[in-house]
Write an enzyme that holds these catalytic residues in place. Structure first.
Site, short mmCIF file in Angstrom:
data_model
loop_
_atom_site.label_atom_id
_atom_site.label_comp_id
_atom_site.label_asym_id
_atom_site.label_seq_id
_atom_site.Cartn_x
_atom_site.Cartn_y
_atom_site.Cartn_z
N LYS A 93 1.05 -14.69 15.00
CA LYS A 93 1.49 -14.42 13.62
C LYS A 93 0.35 -13.80 12.86
CE LYS A 93 4.27 -14.82 10.06
NZ LYS A 93 4.19 -13.34 9.94
N GLN A 114 -7.41 -15.08 11.97
CA GLN A 114 -6.03 -15.55 11.76
C GLN A 114 -5.74 -16.83 12.55
OE1 GLN A 114 -4.12 -13.06 9.80
NE2 GLN A 114 -2.81 -14.80 9.34
N LYS A 117 -7.04 -19.70 10.39
CA LYS A 117 -6.29 -19.77 9.13
C LYS A 117 -4.91 -20.36 9.38
CE LYS A 117 -6.50 -15.98 7.00
NZ LYS A 117 -6.37 -14.66 6.40
N LYS A 129 -2.74 -9.93 14.90
CA LYS A 129 -2.91 -8.94 13.82
C LYS A 129 -2.65 -7.56 14.42
CE LYS A 129 -4.09 -8.62 9.45
NZ LYS A 129 -3.90 -9.55 8.33
N ASP A 169 0.01 -6.28 5.15
CA ASP A 169 -1.42 -6.41 4.88
C ASP A 169 -1.77 -5.16 4.07
OD1 ASP A 169 -3.94 -8.10 5.78
OD2 ASP A 169 -4.57 -6.04 5.96
N ASN A 243 -1.41 -6.16 -3.57
CA ASN A 243 -0.55 -7.34 -3.57
C ASN A 243 -1.31 -8.62 -3.88
OD1 ASN A 243 0.49 -9.66 -1.42
ND2 ASN A 243 2.06 -8.82 -2.74
P1 NDP Z 1 -2.94 -3.80 -0.67
O1 NDP Z 1 -2.84 -2.60 0.17
O2 NDP Z 1 -1.75 -4.24 -1.45
O3 NDP Z 1 -4.15 -3.65 -1.69
C1 NDP Z 1 -5.44 -3.43 -1.26
C2 NDP Z 1 -6.34 -3.22 -2.47
O4 NDP Z 1 -7.68 -3.19 -2.05
C3 NDP Z 1 -6.08 -1.89 -3.17
O5 NDP Z 1 -6.36 -2.03 -4.53
C4 NDP Z 1 -7.08 -0.98 -2.48
O6 NDP Z 1 -7.47 0.17 -3.24
C5 NDP Z 1 -8.26 -1.91 -2.28
N1 NDP Z 1 -9.04 -1.46 -1.13
C6 NDP Z 1 -8.60 -1.37 0.15
N2 NDP Z 1 -9.56 -0.90 0.95
C7 NDP Z 1 -10.63 -0.70 0.16
C8 NDP Z 1 -11.94 -0.24 0.39
N3 NDP Z 1 -12.34 0.13 1.62
N4 NDP Z 1 -12.78 -0.20 -0.67
C9 NDP Z 1 -12.37 -0.57 -1.91
N5 NDP Z 1 -11.14 -1.02 -2.17
C10 NDP Z 1 -10.29 -1.09 -1.17
O7 NDP Z 1 -3.43 -4.98 0.31
P2 NDP Z 1 -3.35 -6.55 0.11
O8 NDP Z 1 -3.48 -6.89 -1.33
O9 NDP Z 1 -2.18 -7.05 0.86
O10 NDP Z 1 -4.64 -7.05 0.91
C11 NDP Z 1 -5.92 -7.20 0.30
C12 NDP Z 1 -6.79 -8.09 1.15
O11 NDP Z 1 -6.16 -9.39 1.29
C13 NDP Z 1 -7.03 -7.63 2.59
O12 NDP Z 1 -8.32 -8.05 2.99
C14 NDP Z 1 -5.99 -8.39 3.38
O13 NDP Z 1 -6.34 -8.52 4.75
C15 NDP Z 1 -6.04 -9.73 2.66
N6 NDP Z 1 -4.87 -10.58 2.84
C16 NDP Z 1 -3.63 -10.14 2.51
C17 NDP Z 1 -2.54 -10.98 2.64
C18 NDP Z 1 -1.19 -10.59 2.16
O14 NDP Z 1 -0.33 -11.49 2.10
N7 NDP Z 1 -0.94 -9.36 1.76
C19 NDP Z 1 -2.68 -12.32 3.25
C20 NDP Z 1 -4.06 -12.73 3.49
C21 NDP Z 1 -5.09 -11.86 3.32
P3 NDP Z 1 -6.88 1.63 -2.86
O15 NDP Z 1 -5.45 1.57 -3.22
O16 NDP Z 1 -7.69 2.56 -3.66
O17 NDP Z 1 -7.10 1.79 -1.38
#
Ligand code: NDP
Length: 449
Positions: A93, A114, A117, A129, A169, A243
């Site tokens: 998962k 993961q 977690k 993943k 993700d 997100n």
């Molecule tokens: P999204 O794609 O919804 O958002 C990612 C955000 O992070 C965007 O604002 C993006 O900016 C920014 N970002 C991504 N890459 C970079 C980078 N290299 N440098 C600077 N900013 C960056 O992803 P999520 O919110 O789903 O995920 C965010 C984090 O949370 C990740 O690490 C993910 O693995 C982790 N996570 C997510 C879960 C989920 O339920 N969604 C669960 C557990 C962990 P831009 O749009 O400019 O790229």
């Protein structure tokens, strides 16, 4: 040197040799290994059974070609991955990431984390993943759909409700999950438990969208409460605006904190009055715009380009790194500490470097590591699977209450393990050990498989 230390050092040396070019993967492994030394000192049977070397090697790494047609009719090719890391306690998962930086090292680091977690949630889910180096930014909806259909045409061979259950993700949100589910269904018939993070009209769970962000705040709340502090009235910074970031900010505001800064990869905005989340949601969830546009709606706010400044330079009580790996380094940590930081809760995966974590620990900052603090997303994904199996849907309040209890329990289990293994309050150590013990015992009981 203790037996545990010897064992961990020897296995890490081998892992380094075998995966020399996978820096993110090695970073994640190093962090976990360091904290497991006291476990092997206490339970030598796990050394005899060579649990660590078995666990660090993924059960399966699948790598595949994704060929698709862009709007000009040109053939494009991307790499696709799924790492099925550990099925010791349940089906694989973990989410799918679409970002140009995705490679085998990134997918393996995420899959490895993961395992722990998912174990920490207390639910029966293994670790996995996946992802692709496809960049959804700047692509039309039709291009995204064609890419996702090509990606799923290959991935569907390896997944299933009791085998491997992907989710979203970075770069994979409601739109992408919808296309993935549609293509899976076309090829295999309707099996709603095969993916989580689904839309509410076709088997999704209430609170899944909010779960990771809300969970990271619930975790911070537990850390603060245990130290007779509260979220209300605190200043907070949330990096990212995807997100996880949006719903961490939402819960912080609901609990009375003032979120003054958010970011994307182009830079960060600072709003001294507190970020207006309606604007962020409109720009990010609906228009897929850059965060710099926020200042057009709130002219008193300030946008700073990524090359010109760091979001972590802003004075804050609480820091929620919710964007990506290694976004908060040693220098950032020092600045935050000098500015009086109280607590960090990691919404993203591995957002703080090992050096930054050391700075926080030495300064006595309350530190909620990703494996524990962002487990709310996968926990509600598992609740989505339960609802799908039972063919019913719980209310928002029911799911939110379960999420809250799971986060509280993860906090308590992590604190308990940190005490039992001699470093009370070190939640990096506590959460790694608590997550590891359940998986190790399952592996030990199942024999050499
Ligand atoms: P999204 O794609 O919804 O958002 C990612 C955000 O992070 C965007 O604002 C993006 O900016 C920014 N970002 C991504 N890459 C970079 C980078 N290299 N440098 C600077 N900013 C960056 O992803 P999520 O919110 O789903 O995920 C965010 C984090 O949370 C990740 O690490 C993910 O693995 C982790 N996570 C997510 C879960 C989920 O339920 N969604 C669960 C557990 C962990 P831009 O749009 O400019 O790229």
């Amino acid at each position: 040197m203790t037996k545990g230390r010897e064992y961990v050092t020897e296995v890490f040396k081998k892992v380094k040799e075998d995966n020399a070019h996978e820096s993110e993967f090695l970073q994640a492994v190093k962090e976990v290994f360091e904290t497991l030394v006291p476990v092997f000192d206490r339970y030598p049977k796990y050394i005899e059974e060579n649990i660590l070397e078995r666990l660090v090697e993924p059960e399966r790494v699948i790598s595949f070609r994704v060929a698709w047609l862009d709007d000009q009719g040109k053939v494009q090719v991307n790499k696709g991955y799924r790492v099925q890391y550990s099925s010791a306690i349940g089906p694989y998962k973990g989410g799918i990431r679409f970002h140009p930086s995705v490679n085998q090292s990134i997918v393996k680091f995420l899959g490895f984390e993961q395992i722990f977690k998912n174990s920490l949630t207390g639910l029966p889910i293994g670790g996995g993943k996946g992802g692709s180096n496809f960049d959804p930014k700047g692509k039309s909806d039709n291009e995204v759909m064609r890419f996702v259909q090509a990606f799923m045409t290959e991935l569907q061979k390896y997944i299933g409700p009791d085998i491997d259950v992907p989710a979203g993700d970075i770069g994979v949100g409601a739109r992408e999950v919808g296309y993935m589910f549609g293509q899976y269904k076309k090829l295999n018939g309707y099996k709603n438990g095969v993916i989580t993070g689904k839309g509410l009209t076709y088997g999704g769970s209430l609170v899944r969208k909010e779960a990771t962000g809300y969970g990271a705040v619930y975790f911070a709340e537990q850390m603060l409460k245990a130290n007779s502090k509260d979220i209300a009235g605190k200043i907070a910074i949330v990096s990212g605006s995807g997100n996880v970031a949006i719903y961490a900010a939402e819960k912080l505001q609901q609990l009375g904190a003032k979120v003054v800064a958010m970011s994307d990869s182009s830079g960060y905005i600072y709003d001294e009055n507190g970020i207006n989340l309606d604007t962020i949601k409109e720009l990010k969830e609906k228009q897929r715009e850059r965060i710099s546009k926020y200042v057009e709606f709130h002219p008193h706010s300030v946008f700073t380009k990524a090359e010109e400044g760091r979001i972590w330079s802003i004075k804050t009580d609480l820091a929620f790194p919710c964007a990506t790996q290694n976004e908060l380094n040693e220098e950032d940590a020092k600045v935050l500490v000098e500015n009086g930081l109280l607590a960090v809760s990691e919404g993203a995966n591995m957002p703080s470097t090992l050096e930054a974590i050391n700075v926080f620990h030495q300064a006595g900052v309350l530190f909620g590591p990703a494996k524990a603090a962002n487990a709310g997303g996968v926990a509600v994904s598992a609740l989505e699977m339960s609802q799908n199996s039972m063919r019913l849907a719980w209310t928002f309040e029911e799911v939110d209450a379960k999420l809250y209890d799971i986060m509280k329990n993860i906090y308590e289990e992590s604190v308990k393990a940190s005490k039992e293994f001699g470093q009370e309050g070190n939640l990096v150590l506590g959460s790694n050990i608590a997550g590891f013990l359940k998986v190790a015992e399952a592996m030990s009981t199942q024999g050499l498989v």
